[in-house]
Design an enzyme around this catalytic site. Structure first.
Site, PDB file in Angstrom:
ATOM      1  CE  LYS A  47      -8.579  -1.944   5.073  1.00 31.67           C
ATOM      2  NZ  LYS A  47      -8.457  -3.025   3.984  1.00 31.67           N
ATOM      3  CG  ASP A  50      -2.372   4.262   4.399  1.00 31.43           C
ATOM      4  OD1 ASP A  50      -3.999   3.798   5.151  1.00 31.43           O
ATOM      5  OD2 ASP A  50      -2.598   3.239   3.186  1.00 31.43           O
ATOM      6  CD1 TRP A  71      -2.471  -2.192   1.559  1.00 32.74           C
ATOM      7  CD2 TRP A  71      -3.513  -0.704  -0.012  1.00 32.74           C
ATOM      8  NE1 TRP A  71      -3.567  -3.070   1.068  1.00 32.74           N
ATOM      9  CE2 TRP A  71      -3.854  -1.975   0.000  1.00 32.74           C
ATOM     10  CE3 TRP A  71      -3.701  -0.275  -1.388  1.00 32.74           C
ATOM     11  CZ2 TRP A  71      -4.500  -2.640  -1.215  1.00 32.74           C
ATOM     12  CZ3 TRP A  71      -4.112  -1.025  -2.254  1.00 32.74           C
ATOM     13  CH2 TRP A  71      -5.211  -1.476  -1.900  1.00 32.74           C
TER      14      TRP A  71
END
Ligand code: PMP
Length: 361
Positions: free
Chosen positions: A197, A173, A103
């Protein structure tokens, strides 16, 4: 089928049962309102109370200081990969990226479209198995910001402590570990996280931004891509994901009822330990991440062959342990065990792992 199984999905992921039950109970009509939350105006008093309560819940849980704004945006963490450099990467400046997984790599690639980006550290060589030490970082003291991925969802590596970035604002992030443990928000300039999540459904992105960064934003951006728009209009510049924000509000209440983030962190560590102990106690399973860098959210491991990994995931699914197949880019097995994932499910996976090894080891 109405019985719930153990859902190890990396996201969208398992939500707390009491949250789903509350949403189900009030789906047709919010008490005293007579309409579903999906049917009311985002400018109504009812929704205003919901969004304010969601914001207060997050502020309270994370002890967000007063000089930070909390925003509920859309476009996922993927849009933040672009918005951060668009807003903060001036033409005559550069930003530092510390890349600890897939990511972070995506965030870096997106930022490169907008300006000069330096790799302050790249852990790709070892297959993204660890978090770098402070002495391994090549930080530019005048960087516009330093970007990290607090938890790499695919590889299962997690920062245990923030890097020191001096004057450069730290941008994180935090999609896959937000609200899983207490963090010192004042160490960050900006935190962003997709909700799907640990917070709610997909379609809402949380952004926590320090107010002193707002004057640094570049002029001329599209209205929706300028953080100042959303600060000014309190996340209501256009129609937000009302349903998503409603669920986030319920999740923050559930977290408070559970005892807050200190309690969640303890519970998450205990769940992860069950799985890592099972991996370490076996010659058959091999953990992906170095022990110091292991994620408490995404436990990644390999079996002796890809065939066995496939068999493992499909037999697990048949036994009600779903979503264990590793990300398509790295393979292996990944158990995502966010806040709402129950400890019983980790125990059940440990039992399954032992049985599987006995039969196939
Ligand atoms: N960053 C991380 C750490 C993620 O885990 C994900 C999604 N799995 C993303 C970014 C991308 O998020 P979105 O799909 O919300 O754009």
């Amino acid at each position: 089928m109405t019985e719930r199984i153990f859902n190890f999905s990396a996201g969208p992921a398992v939500l707390p049962l009491p949250v789903l039950e509350a949403a189900q109970r009030d789906l047709l009509a919010l008490p005293g309102v007579g309409m579903s939350v999906m049917e009311i105006s985002h400018r109504s008093k009812t929704f205003d109370e919901i969004i304010q309560s969601a914001e207060a819940g997050i502020r309270d849980l994370l002890s967000v200081p007063k000089d930070y704004q909390i925003l509920f945006l859309q476009g996922g963490a993927s849009l933040q990969f672009a918005m951060v450099p668009m807003n903060f990467l001036a033409l005559d400046a550069s930003a530092d990226y510390i890349v600890t997984g897939s990511w972070g790599k995506k965030a870096l690639k997106e930022a490169q479209k907008f300006g000069t980006v330096d790799l302050a550290a790249n852990l790709a060589d070892g297959g993204f198995t660890r978090i770098p030490g402070q002495d391994e970082l090549h930080l530019n003291p005048s960087a516009a910001y330093v970007h990290i991925t607090s938890n790499e969802t695919i590889e299962g590596v997690q920062w245990k402590q923030e890097p020191e970035t001096g004057e450069a604002p730290l941008v994180s992030d935090s999609s896959s570990d937000i609200l899983s443990r207490p963090i010192a928000v004042d160490k960050y300039g900006l935190i962003y996280a997709g909700a799907q999540k640990n917070m709610g459904p997909s379609g809402v992105t949380l952004v926590i931004i320090r107010e002193d960064l707002l004057p640094r934003i570049r002029e001329g951006l599209a209205t929706m891509l300028d953080y100042r728009t959303h600060v000014k209009d309190k996340s209501l510049h256009n129609t937000p994901n009302t349903w998503g924000i409603y669920i986030i509000n319920l999740v923050t209440r559930w977290l408070k009822d559970k005892g807050g983030l200190e309690t969640m962190a303890g519970e998450n560590e205990a769940k992860a330990k069950l799985l890592y102990d099972a991996i370490d106690g076996s010659e058959f399973y091999r953990g992906h991440a170095d022990p110091d860098s292991r994620s408490a959210m995404n436990v990644t491991f390999r079996l002796p062959s890809e065939d066995l990994e496939k068999k493992f995931s499909s037999e697990a699914t048949a036994q009600g342990l779903d979503g264990l197949k590793g990300h398509r880019s790295v393979g292996g097995v990944r158990a995502s065990i966010y806040n709402a994932f129950p400890r019983d499910g980790c125990q059940a996976l440990v039992e399954f792992m032992k049985e599987f090894e006995k039969k196939n080891g």
